[in-house]
Design a protein around this motif. Sequence first.
Motif, mmCIF file in Angstrom:
data_model
loop_
_atom_site.group_PDB
_atom_site.id
_atom_site.type_symbol
_atom_site.label_atom_id
_atom_site.label_comp_id
_atom_site.label_asym_id
_atom_site.label_seq_id
_atom_site.Cartn_x
_atom_site.Cartn_y
_atom_site.Cartn_z
ATOM 1 N N GLY A 109 0.819 -1.202 0.000
ATOM 2 C CA GLY A 109 0.000 0.000 0.000
ATOM 3 C C GLY A 109 0.856 1.256 0.000
ATOM 4 N N GLY A 110 1.901 1.258 0.848
ATOM 5 C CA GLY A 110 2.793 2.411 0.917
ATOM 6 C C GLY A 110 3.479 2.681 -0.415
ATOM 7 N N CYS A 111 3.935 1.627 -1.086
ATOM 8 C CA CYS A 111 4.584 1.815 -2.389
ATOM 9 C C CYS A 111 3.604 2.376 -3.407
ATOM 10 N N GLY A 112 2.365 1.869 -3.379
ATOM 11 C CA GLY A 112 1.356 2.405 -4.285
ATOM 12 C C GLY A 112 1.161 3.892 -4.065
ATOM 13 N N LEU A 113 1.097 4.290 -2.783
ATOM 14 C CA LEU A 113 0.915 5.708 -2.484
ATOM 15 C C LEU A 113 2.125 6.529 -2.915
ATOM 16 N N ALA A 114 3.333 5.932 -2.799
ATOM 17 C CA ALA A 114 4.539 6.654 -3.223
ATOM 18 C C ALA A 114 4.468 6.967 -4.709
ATOM 19 N N LEU A 115 4.021 5.968 -5.494
ATOM 20 C CA LEU A 115 3.895 6.194 -6.934
ATOM 21 C C LEU A 115 2.925 7.336 -7.200
ATOM 22 N N ASN A 116 1.790 7.308 -6.470
ATOM 23 C CA ASN A 116 0.782 8.351 -6.654
ATOM 24 C C ASN A 116 1.335 9.733 -6.394
ATOM 25 N N LEU A 117 2.001 9.873 -5.234
ATOM 26 C CA LEU A 117 2.437 11.187 -4.769
ATOM 27 C C LEU A 117 3.391 11.831 -5.754
ATOM 28 N N ASN A 118 4.427 11.090 -6.091
ATOM 29 C CA ASN A 118 5.475 11.622 -6.942
ATOM 30 C C ASN A 118 4.946 12.028 -8.308
ATOM 31 N N ALA A 119 4.153 11.116 -8.903
ATOM 32 C CA ALA A 119 3.653 11.374 -10.252
ATOM 33 C C ALA A 119 2.723 12.580 -10.269
ATOM 34 N N SER A 120 1.896 12.726 -9.207
ATOM 35 C CA SER A 120 0.966 13.860 -9.191
ATOM 36 C C SER A 120 1.717 15.169 -9.139
ATOM 37 N N LEU A 121 2.758 15.239 -8.294
ATOM 38 C CA LEU A 121 3.515 16.480 -8.187
ATOM 39 C C LEU A 121 4.195 16.808 -9.512
ATOM 40 N N THR A 122 4.713 15.758 -10.174
ATOM 41 C CA THR A 122 5.427 16.000 -11.427
ATOM 42 C C THR A 122 4.501 16.561 -12.484
ATOM 43 N N ILE A 123 3.280 15.996 -12.587
ATOM 44 C CA ILE A 123 2.407 16.437 -13.675
ATOM 45 C C ILE A 123 1.981 17.886 -13.471
ATOM 46 N N ILE A 124 1.893 18.314 -12.205
ATOM 47 C CA ILE A 124 1.541 19.719 -11.976
ATOM 48 C C ILE A 124 2.640 20.620 -12.503
ATOM 49 N N SER A 125 3.890 20.208 -12.254
ATOM 50 C CA SER A 125 4.986 21.059 -12.717
ATOM 51 C C SER A 125 5.029 21.106 -14.230
ATOM 52 N N LYS A 126 4.435 20.094 -14.896
ATOM 53 C CA LYS A 126 4.464 20.105 -16.359
ATOM 54 C C LYS A 126 3.350 20.966 -16.934
ATOM 55 N N TYR A 127 2.254 21.098 -16.187
ATOM 56 C CA TYR A 127 1.110 21.816 -16.731
ATOM 57 C C TYR A 127 1.073 23.275 -16.348
ATOM 58 N N PHE A 128 1.792 23.662 -15.314
ATOM 59 C CA PHE A 128 1.665 25.015 -14.801
ATOM 60 C C PHE A 128 3.015 25.654 -14.621
ATOM 61 N N LEU A 129 3.088 26.926 -14.932
ATOM 62 C CA LEU A 129 4.267 27.677 -14.540
ATOM 63 C C LEU A 129 3.838 28.971 -13.852
ATOM 64 N N ALA A 130 3.081 29.791 -14.580
ATOM 65 C CA ALA A 130 2.694 31.077 -13.997
ATOM 66 C C ALA A 130 1.749 30.873 -12.819
ATOM 67 N N LYS A 131 0.848 29.894 -12.921
ATOM 68 C CA LYS A 131 -0.121 29.692 -11.843
ATOM 69 C C LYS A 131 0.270 28.490 -10.983
ATOM 70 N N ARG A 132 1.556 28.125 -11.014
ATOM 71 C CA ARG A 132 1.969 26.904 -10.328
ATOM 72 C C ARG A 132 1.750 26.914 -8.821
ATOM 73 N N PRO A 133 2.041 28.013 -8.111
ATOM 74 C CA PRO A 133 1.780 27.972 -6.665
ATOM 75 C C PRO A 133 0.317 27.717 -6.350
ATOM 76 N N LEU A 134 -0.580 28.333 -7.136
ATOM 77 C CA LEU A 134 -2.007 28.115 -6.900
ATOM 78 C C LEU A 134 -2.364 26.657 -7.152
ATOM 79 N N ALA A 135 -1.846 26.106 -8.252
ATOM 80 C CA ALA A 135 -2.147 24.704 -8.565
ATOM 81 C C ALA A 135 -1.629 23.783 -7.471
ATOM 82 N N ASN A 136 -0.415 24.078 -6.978
ATOM 83 C CA ASN A 136 0.149 23.271 -5.903
ATOM 84 C C ASN A 136 -0.692 23.350 -4.647
#
Lengths: 509, 311
Positions: free
Chosen positions: A154-181
Motif C-alpha cells: 500500500g505504501g509503495c502504491g501511495l509513493a507512486l501516486n504522490l510523486n507522479a501527481s507532483l510531477t504532472i503539476i509542474s508540467k502543466y503550470f508555470l505562472a499559476k503553479r503555486p495556486l495549482a500546488n
Amino acid sequence: MCHVTRRQIKQQGETLVINFAETIGAAKALSERNMSPAPADELGYKPLDGGWGWMVVVGAHISIGFAYSTPKALSIFFKEIQEELGASYSEIAWISSIMLAAMYAGGPVSSALVNRFGSRPIVILGGLMCWASMVTASFGTSIIYIYFFIGVIGGCGLALNLNASLTIISKYFLAKRPLANGLAMAGSPVFLCFLAPLNQYLLDKFGWRGSLLILGGLMLNCCVAGALMRPVNTPCKPISGATQKMVEEQPNNSITKLKGSCVKNSKKFLDLTFFKDRGFIIYLIGNMMFIFGAYAPIVFLPAYAIDQGVEDYAAAYLLSIMGFVDMFIRPGTGLVANSKWIRPRIQYFFSFAMIFNGTCHLVCPLLKSHALLVAYAVFFGIGFGMVFALIFECLMDLMGNERFPSAVGLVTIIECFPMLLGPPTAGLLVDIYGDYKYLFFMCGSVIVAGGLFLFVMNICNYHMLEKEKTAKDREQHQENQENQENRDQVSISEAAQQGPRLENTETPN
Amino acid sequence: MSASWKQIFFQMLLLLVSCRHINTKTSVPTPAPLPPLPTEVRSGIHNGENQTEKVQLTKPVNLVLECTWTGNQNKLPNVTGHWRKDGVEIEDSLLTVPLENDKYNLKREFRIVSKEDLRNYSCVFGNEAKIDFILAGPQMGEVRDKPIVSYVGDSVVILCKLNETEPRPMSWNWYRANGTDKELIVVDTDSHRYKIKVEKKEKEEKAKLVVHNLTQADSGLYYCEADYGINTTMGHVELKVITLWEPLKPFIAIVVEVIILVAAILLYEKSQSRSKDSAAGDGTSADQTNTLTQGENNGPEESSSMRQRKV
C-alpha cells in the motif's frame, strides 16, 4: 573659499544621492532578480497554465489526498484489528508507520518510473497497487500479513501516486503553479475530513474486513485521477545522433512510449549530483528540521488537551478544527504565493511560514484553557497549511521542471528519517519529564531554527548566485567581444585580399 | 450352607435396622452448620441530617452496621431505635437505646450471603434520625456497546471486562439470548464451536468467548455473567454475522463506477484529439495514452505509434 566649499558640498551631496540610489537599486534588484530559475525557455515549451490543467489539478488533488490521508485514517480500524488478531497496541501502530515510511522511501523508484513512463501510467499503477493491497489485507489472519500488504505494498502504491501527481503539476503550470500546488495539496485535509467519519461508518456496518475491502475500492479512484493526467507533448531538445538511431532501430517499442517524440536519457536511479547543488542542500536541511518537529504536536495534541482539563470529545475536535482550517489555507496560500509580490520571493515566504508554525508551538504551553487551545489549533492549522502548500512548490522553484521528479524522490527518501524519528523522540521527552511543555518547546524550536536557517541561507545563496551570474555575464561579454574582433579581423584581411576598392567601406573596430 | 444363609440374613437385618436408624436420624430437622464468614464493620454518624452510606461488598460477609446519633435538643435518657430493610421495619429489631456519652448507638449484625441481602438497610432513632446503608455488589466493567460484525465461517472473540478495583469472580458464565430467555452456553469439547477463556492482563480481568465457524444463526445478544457468590453481574454484547456479499455490493458498485469514469475520460480525450487531428490535417501525435488496463486503447495506440514511425 565659500563657493568652493559650496560646490564641494553640492558635489558630495550629488555623489551621496547617486550612491544611495544605487544601493536601493541593487537591493531591489537582489530581491527581485532571484527566484524562478526556470523561465519558459528552459522548459522548451509554454505550459498550459489552465484549460485541461485544472482537470489535472483535480486528479492530483484526489491522488495526493489519498496518499496523505490513508495512513492517518486507517488508525480508526486499529482497535478492531487489535482485538481480533490479538496484537498489542504498539504492534498495531506500526502499520501506519510502515505505510508512511514506504510511501516516503519509495520516492526514488517512483521518480525513475515517472521519468521513464510519464505520470499517467504510474498513477494508474499506484491506484491498482493500493486497491490490491487493501483487498488482500481484508482477508488477513495475522499482523505480519497486514504489515506487508497494507504497509509495504500500500505504501509503495501511495509513493507512486504522490510523486507522479507532483510531477504532472509542474508540467502543466508555470505562472499559476503555486495556486495549482496549493489546490492539489489541499487534497490531504479534505480527504482526511471525508475519510475519517466514512471509515467509522463502514466499521460499524461491515466490520474491519468489509471496510478494508470497500476502502480498496475507493482507492481505485486514483486510477480515475490518473486517467485525468493527460501526458504533455514536450517538443524535443535536439537529440544526439546515437539516440535517434536507437529510436529507428526499435520501432516496435510502443509499450515503452515516451512523451512527444523525445527520447529522454534514462536518469540514474539515485541521482547524487543533486548534493552538489547549494540550493538543494539548503532546502533539504531546512525541510528535515521542519519534518522532525511537524508531526509530533499533531500526535500529542489531544493528550495534552486532556491533560489540561479539556474533555475527551472536545480534545478530539481540536484536530478536526486544525484540519478544517488547513483545508482552506492551502489553496489560499497558493493564491497569495502566486501574486506578483510574493512569487519572486517565495523561498522567503516559505521560511516565514515555517517560523510562524514554530512560534505557534512555542506559545502552546502557555495556553491552558479550552478557548485558547482552540485558538492554538486554528493558528497551527494556518501555519501547517501554509508550509505544506509551499513545500513542493519551493522545490519545483529551485530545481526546475527537468530535475524536479528525481529531486522530489531524493527529498522524500531522506525525509523518511526525521519523520519516523520525530514523534517517538517527542514521546520520549514526555516520558522523561512527565510534562508536555518540553515536547512543544522542542518541536517549536527545531521548526523555528529550520525556518531561520532557510531564510538566512537563501539570502546568502542568492547573493552568491548573483555574483556568479554577473561574473558569467562578464565572461560571456568578453567572449563575444573577442569573437567580434576575430570576425572583423577576418573580414578586414578578406577585404585586403580582395582589393583596395573595399578598403574604404570597412571600418576597423 | 445354611450357616452362610443365616449370615446373610443376619447381615441384611442389621443393614435394615441401621438404615431405619439413619432414616429416623435424618427425619429430625437439625440446622446445618453455617460456614464461618468474615466480618466487616460499617458505621455512620447522624449529625442532624439524614446520611446515606454506600457499602461495596465483594463476597459473603457478616456485616456489622453501627449507627451513632448525637441526639436532638431534648436529650432524652432513652430513645427507641429500630432497623429497616428497604423501608420495611425488620421484625424484632425495636430496641430502647440509652444515652451514652451524649450519643445514642445502634448496632446490628447482618448476614449478607446472596443477592436478596444486598438491599438498603436503615437504622432509625425514634422517628427522626435515619441513616441509610446502600449495599451493592461488584459491577461489570466496560462492555462494548456497538455490535460486533463478523462474517460467515469466521471466528469471533466476544470480550467482557471487569473494572480494576473489582476482585476475581468465583466463576464466569456465558448465555445466549433465546427469545426472552437466556440459554447457558456449554463448552462442548466435541464440536469445538465455543471456547471460554479467562485472563488477567494489566490488572484487568477479562473473560472471552470465542465462537468458531460462525453461521448467520449465531447473530444475537450474548450475555456474560460474573458470579461473586453474593451477587452476579451481567453485561451484554450484540453479535452480527453477515455474509461476504454485503460489503461486496458497494465494492462492485465502486469498481464499476471507476471503470465507467476512466473509459469516459479516455474516450473524451480520444475524440478531442481526433477532432484536433482532422482540423490540423497532419498526424502529429496528440495522445500517448499508455494505460495498461484498458484493452480498448490498444488499437488506437498502435496507430499512433505507426504515425510516429512515419514521422
